[in-house]
Motif scaffolding. Structure first.
Motif, short mmCIF file in Angstrom:
data_model
loop_
_atom_site.label_atom_id
_atom_site.label_comp_id
_atom_site.label_asym_id
_atom_site.label_seq_id
_atom_site.Cartn_x
_atom_site.Cartn_y
_atom_site.Cartn_z
N LEU A 199 -72.81 -21.03 -28.97
CA LEU A 199 -71.58 -21.79 -29.12
C LEU A 199 -71.18 -21.91 -30.58
CD1 LEU A 199 -72.05 -24.81 -26.67
CD2 LEU A 199 -70.97 -22.61 -26.24
N TYR A 200 -69.90 -21.66 -30.85
CA TYR A 200 -69.29 -21.94 -32.15
C TYR A 200 -68.36 -23.13 -31.94
CZ TYR A 200 -70.84 -17.20 -33.36
OH TYR A 200 -71.60 -16.07 -33.59
N THR A 201 -68.72 -24.27 -32.47
CA THR A 201 -67.96 -25.50 -32.24
C THR A 201 -67.21 -25.88 -33.51
OG1 THR A 201 -69.60 -26.29 -30.66
CG2 THR A 201 -68.09 -27.92 -31.57
N PHE A 202 -65.89 -26.01 -33.39
CA PHE A 202 -65.04 -26.35 -34.53
C PHE A 202 -64.49 -27.76 -34.31
CE2 PHE A 202 -65.15 -21.82 -34.01
CZ PHE A 202 -65.28 -21.33 -35.30
N LEU A 203 -64.81 -28.66 -35.24
CA LEU A 203 -64.47 -30.07 -35.10
C LEU A 203 -63.61 -30.54 -36.28
CD1 LEU A 203 -67.83 -31.63 -33.88
CD2 LEU A 203 -65.64 -31.76 -32.70
N PRO A 204 -62.30 -30.54 -36.12
CA PRO A 204 -61.45 -31.07 -37.19
C PRO A 204 -61.34 -32.59 -37.07
CG PRO A 204 -60.09 -30.23 -35.43
CD PRO A 204 -61.51 -29.99 -35.01
N SER A 205 -60.55 -33.17 -37.96
CA SER A 205 -60.25 -34.60 -37.88
C SER A 205 -59.32 -34.86 -36.70
CB SER A 205 -59.60 -35.06 -39.18
OG SER A 205 -60.48 -34.88 -40.28
N PRO A 206 -59.19 -36.12 -36.25
CA PRO A 206 -58.37 -36.41 -35.06
C PRO A 206 -56.92 -35.95 -35.16
CG PRO A 206 -59.76 -38.29 -35.59
CD PRO A 206 -59.93 -37.31 -36.71
N HIS A 207 -56.35 -35.91 -36.37
CA HIS A 207 -54.94 -35.53 -36.51
C HIS A 207 -54.78 -34.03 -36.77
CE1 HIS A 207 -56.27 -36.04 -40.69
NE2 HIS A 207 -55.30 -35.20 -41.01
N GLU A 208 -55.86 -33.27 -36.65
CA GLU A 208 -55.82 -31.85 -36.96
C GLU A 208 -56.09 -31.01 -35.71
OE1 GLU A 208 -57.47 -31.71 -41.56
OE2 GLU A 208 -58.92 -31.77 -39.91
N ILE A 209 -55.73 -29.72 -35.82
CA ILE A 209 -56.08 -28.73 -34.80
C ILE A 209 -56.76 -27.57 -35.50
CG2 ILE A 209 -54.25 -29.36 -33.17
CD1 ILE A 209 -52.61 -27.05 -34.23
N VAL A 210 -57.38 -26.70 -34.72
CA VAL A 210 -58.15 -25.57 -35.25
C VAL A 210 -57.33 -24.29 -35.14
CG1 VAL A 210 -60.34 -24.34 -35.15
CG2 VAL A 210 -60.22 -26.73 -34.40
N GLU A 211 -57.38 -23.50 -36.20
CA GLU A 211 -56.78 -22.17 -36.20
C GLU A 211 -57.88 -21.15 -36.47
OE1 GLU A 211 -52.96 -20.31 -38.35
OE2 GLU A 211 -54.71 -20.47 -39.68
N ILE A 224 -55.71 -27.44 -39.57
CA ILE A 224 -54.33 -27.68 -39.99
C ILE A 224 -53.82 -28.96 -39.36
CG2 ILE A 224 -53.80 -25.26 -40.42
CD1 ILE A 224 -52.64 -25.03 -37.69
N ASP A 225 -52.89 -29.59 -40.05
CA ASP A 225 -52.34 -30.87 -39.63
C ASP A 225 -51.39 -30.65 -38.45
OD1 ASP A 225 -51.13 -33.39 -39.39
OD2 ASP A 225 -51.35 -33.77 -41.55
N ARG A 226 -51.69 -31.27 -37.31
CA ARG A 226 -50.84 -31.11 -36.13
C ARG A 226 -49.44 -31.68 -36.34
NH1 ARG A 226 -52.30 -32.53 -31.32
NH2 ARG A 226 -54.54 -32.74 -31.58
N ARG A 227 -49.28 -32.58 -37.32
CA ARG A 227 -47.97 -33.19 -37.57
C ARG A 227 -46.99 -32.19 -38.16
NH1 ARG A 227 -50.71 -38.27 -40.59
NH2 ARG A 227 -51.87 -36.46 -41.39
N ASN A 228 -47.48 -31.01 -38.59
CA ASN A 228 -46.59 -29.96 -39.07
C ASN A 228 -45.80 -29.32 -37.93
OD1 ASN A 228 -47.52 -30.32 -41.70
ND2 ASN A 228 -49.13 -28.77 -41.48
#
Length: 627
Positions: free
Chosen positions: A63-75, A163-167
Motif C-alpha cells: 500500500l502507498y498511502t497519501f495523507l494530506p491535510s483536511p483541506h487538501e487533496i492528493v495529486e 494541493i488546496d481543494r479550495r482552488n
C-alpha cells in the motif's frame, strides 16, 4: 525516494508496517508506506520496488498511502508506468488498484478497509495509465499486487503533490438543499468573471448526478463561457450514445435552444450567449465517470455600438502607414471586426476591389458569432497575383489565410492563392479570422469579394432543424417523400469539431433508402478515434454504439433503414477537412422496395447470361478453327 535508495525499499516497507494504524490496511498482510504533509513533505516521488529494475513477483499487498491535510487533496502523476498486463481486466496477476473514495470515518483518521471499493485498476504501459490521479477527499491509496510470473516490467515512478481543494471551488452561489446547483448573477461592483467546476473536480465526478449552473446577466450583457478542460469519456462517440453529457442552453431552462453538447474530451471550447441568460446542465449516469470539467465565465457588454468601428479605422490607417496618403485613405477599412450583433450578413472585398489591390497590403478580419451561429464565407470572386505557375505554396505568394480556434488557440485552417475560386468556408465555433497578404499585386489582380453570413442551419438547406440539438434535422415522409441531404456547408469544407444528426421518419409500413452521389469524409477505415477519422454512421435506432462507420472517398454508397426510422450521424474532429457528402433519399412502402433492389439483380442476371453466351461463341469459334 530515488534509485539510490530503492534497494533498501523492502526492508523499509516491513519497518513502516509497525507505524501504520490497523484501519489503514485492507487486510492484515498488507505492507504500507505513508506519504503525509504533516511533516512538511508537501511533494515528492514514489516508485515500485527496485525501480528502474524489474519489480519482484509475489508482492501480495503493498500500500502507498497519501495523507494530506483536511483541506487538501492528493495529486499523483506517473512519469513512467510499466506493469505487466496478464489479463485485460487488470484484476489478476500484476496490477495497481486506486482507492480515492476514502474520507473521514468518525472521530478516527481517514482510511479504507476490506469493504472499501476501489476507484480503478491499472496495468499495462504508460498509455494505459491516466495523465493524473486525484483523491476525492483527504486520502488516496494505491494497492500494488504482483503475481507468480516473473517479467521484465519495471513498474512505475511518479510525483505526488498535496494541493488546496479550495482552488477548485465554484464561484457561484449554491442553491439551498442541492449538492451541485449554482446561480451566477451579474451585479454592480462585483467581478464580471469567475470559474465553475464539475463535482469533486479535479477528481472524478460521481455517478447518478445532475447539476445545473444558471447564469443571469444584466441588461445589454451577454455571457461568455469557455470549457477549458472537459474529460467525460474517451473516444469519439456521438453524444446521443453517451450517459455523461454537458448541455448548454441559450436561456434559463431546458426548453431553450441547445448551444452545445459535450460528451467526450474537449479543450478550449467557447460559447457565447445571444441573450442575458444561459444554463449549463451536467448529467452523469455512466458506470465509469471521467474527470469532469473546469470552465470560466464572463459577463460581457453586447456589441451594438459604433465605437469599435472608429478604433478599427484608426488602427488600420496606422497599420498601412508608409504606403502613401492615397493608399491609406483607400484601405481605411482593411482591418475590420464583423459581429453578428450588428449584422447577420454582408459583403467583404479586398482594398480597391474590383481594381488591383496595392502592393504590400496586409489586412486582418475577425468574425464573431453568437449562440448557435457559425460563420460562413462564400467566395464570389477571387483573383490574386501569382509569381510563378510552378509554385504551389501559398506562403510565397499573395494569399488569403483562414484561421480557426482549436483547443483554445488560433490555428491556420487553409491558405488560398491564385485565381481558382475557393469553396465555401464555415467556422468550427463562434470565431473565425482571416489575414490577407497582398505582397506583389499587379494590374490584373482584382483581389476578392466574399459574402459572409452568420448562420444557425450549418448551411443545410433541407429538413426541419431541431432546437434540442446544436445540429439536428428531421425528415418526415409526410412532408418530404423524397429529396436530398448534405453534410454541413456542402459543397464547401465541412466545419471541424461538429456533430450533426439527421432523423428520417416514415409511416409504419415505410422505409427510407439513401443513395450517395458524393462522399468525401476525412478518415481511414475503420474510421475510429485512433486514426483521428471523421465518420458517417447509419442506425435504425436512436441510440446505437455498434453500427459500422464510413469515411474516406467512396464512389458507391447506399443505405436502407430496417424499419420506418433511420438516423445518420456525421461527426468531425479538429484535425483535417474534406467536402462531406450529398445523398438522395426516398421513402418507399415495403411492397415498393423491390423497385430498388430488383433491377440490380435483374441486370446482374442479364450480364451473366450475356457473358455466358459470349464465352460459348468464343469456344465454338476456337473448336472450328482448330478442327
Amino acid at each position: 525516494m530515488n534509485k539510490n535508495t530503492s534497494t533498501t525499499l523492502i526492508l523499509l516497507l516491513h519497518l513502516s508496517l509497525n507505524t501504520v494504524d490497523e484501519g489503514y490496511a485492507i487486510n492484515p498482510t498488507c505492507t504500507c508506506i505513508r506519504f503525509t504533509s504533516t511533516y512538511g513533505k508537501e511533494r515528492g516521488t514514489f516508485s515500485s520496488p527496485d525501480y528502474p529494475r524489474p519489480y519482484p513477483p509475489h508482492i501480495d499487498c503493498l500500500l502507498y498511502t497519501f495523507l494530506p491535510s483536511p483541506h487538501e487533496i492528493v495529486e499523483l502523476v506517473f512519469t513512467d508506468f510499466d506493469v505487466y498486463k496478464e489479463h485485460l481486466d487488470c484484476i489478476r496477476g500484476d496490477y495497481l488498484k486506486v482507492y480515492s473514495e476514502g474520507g473521514i470515518q468518525g472521530p478516527g483518521p481517514p482510511g479504507i478497509n476490506e469493504y472499501s471499493a476501489w476507484s480503478r485498476v491499472i496495468c499495462g504501459s504508460r498509455a494505459d495509465a491516466p495523465p493524473a490521479l486525484y483523491s476525492h477527499g483527504p486520502l488516496l491509496i494505491l494497492e500494488f499486487h504482483t503475481g507468480s510470473r516473473t517479467s521484465n516490467a519495471t513498474g512505475f515512478i511518479g510525483n505526488y503533490r498535496f494541493i488546496d481543494r479550495r482552488n477548485f471551488e465554484t464561484d457561484g452561489v449554491q442553491v439551498p438543499e442541492t449538492w451541485c446547483d449554482y446561480v451566477f448573477n451579474s451585479q454592480p461592483n462585483r467581478p464580471v468573471h469567475g470559474r465553475l467546476y464539475s463535482p469533486r473536480y479535479p477528481s472524478s465526478y460521481p455517478s447518478n448526478v445532475r447539476c445545473t449552473y444558471h447564469f443571469n446577466a444584466r441588461l445589454h450583457e451577454r455571457i461568455k463561457l469557455v470549457f477549458e478542460e472537459s474529460f467525460l469519456q474517451k473516444g469519439d462517440e456521438s453524444c446521443l450514445n453517451r450517459a455523461d453529457i454537458i448541455k448548454v442552453f441559450d436561456g434559463r431552462s431546458a426548453t431553450a435552444p441547445v448551444l452545445a453538447m459535450l460528451c467526450n474530451e474537449v479543450i478550449g471550447y467557447e460559447i457565447l450567449s445571444t441573450g442575458s441568460e444561459l444554463m449549463v446542465q451536467f448529467t452523469a449516469n455512466s458506470n465509469n465517470p471521467g474527470q469532469g470539467f473546469k470552465a470560466s465565465f464572463q459577463f460581457q457588454m453586447d456589441d451594438k455600438s459604433s465605437s469599435d468601428a472608429d478604433v478599427n479605422k484608426k488602427s488600420s490607417t496606422e497599420a498601412i502607414a508608409g504606403l502613401g496618403p492615397a493608399v491609406s485613405a483607400a484601405t481605411s477599412s482593411c482591418h475590420q471586426v464583423f459581429s453578428s450583433d450588428k449584422s447577420k450578413s454582408g459583403k467583404l472585398t479586398s482594398p480597391l476591389y474590383p481594381s488591383a489591390y496595392p502592393q504590400k497590403t496586409q489586412c486582418h478580419y475577425d468574425f464573431l458569432a453568437r449562440g448557435r451561429e457559425r460563420v460562413r464565407l462564400v467566395f464570389e470572386d477571387f483573383s490574386l497575383q501569382r509569381i510563378s505557375d510552378n509554385i504551389i505554396d501559398c506562403e510565397s505568394m499573395d494569399a488569403l489565410d483562414i484561421f480557426l480556434y482549436v483547443d483554445g488557440r488560433l490555428e491556420k485552417m487553409v491558405s488560398f492563392c491564385g485565381n481558382e475560386k475557393p469553396k465555401p468556408i464555415m467556422s468550427n465555433g463562434p470565431k473565425l479570422s482571416m489575414e490577407f497578404r497582398g505582397i506583389y499585386s499587379s494590374r490584373y489582380s482584382r483581389g476578392f469579394k466574399i459574402s459572409y453570413s452568420f448562420v444557425e442551419d450549418y448551411g443545410i438547406a433541407t429538413g426541419s432543424q431541431l432546437l434540442e440539438f446544436p445540429c439536428a434535422f428531421v425528415f418526415n415522409s409526410s412532408e418530404w417523400g423524397r429529396g436530398s441531404v448534405t453534410s454541413p456547408n456542402y459543397p464547401g469544407l465541412y466545419p471541424r469539431d461538429t456533430e450533426c444528426n439527421y432523423f428520417f421518419y416514415g409511416h409504419e409500413n415505410e422505409r427510407v433508402h439513401l443513395q450517395f452521389t458524393y462522399f468525401d469524409v476525412e478518415g481511414v477505415i475503420p474510421c475510429e478515434a485512433v486514426s483521428a477519422s471523421d465518420y458517417v454512421q447509419f442506425s435504425s435506432q436512436m441510440i446505437d454504439t455498434q453500427s459500422h462507420r464510413y469515411c474516406g472517398q467512396l464512389k458507391e454508397l447506399h443505405a436502407t433503414s430496417d424499419k420506418n426510422f433511420l438516423r445518420i450521424t456525421f461527426k468531425s474532429n479538429d484535425r483535417l477537412d474534406a467536402s462531406g457528402f450529398k445523398a438522395d433519399y426516398i421513402f418507399l412502402r415495403d411492397s415498393e422496395m423491390h423497385s430498388i433492389t430488383m433491377p440490380d439483380e435483374e441486370n446482374a442476371f442479364r450480364i451473366l447470361v450475356l457473358w455466358s453466351m459470349h464465352l460459348i461463341i468464343i469456344l465454338l469459334v476456337c473448336i472450328i478453327i482448330y478442327n
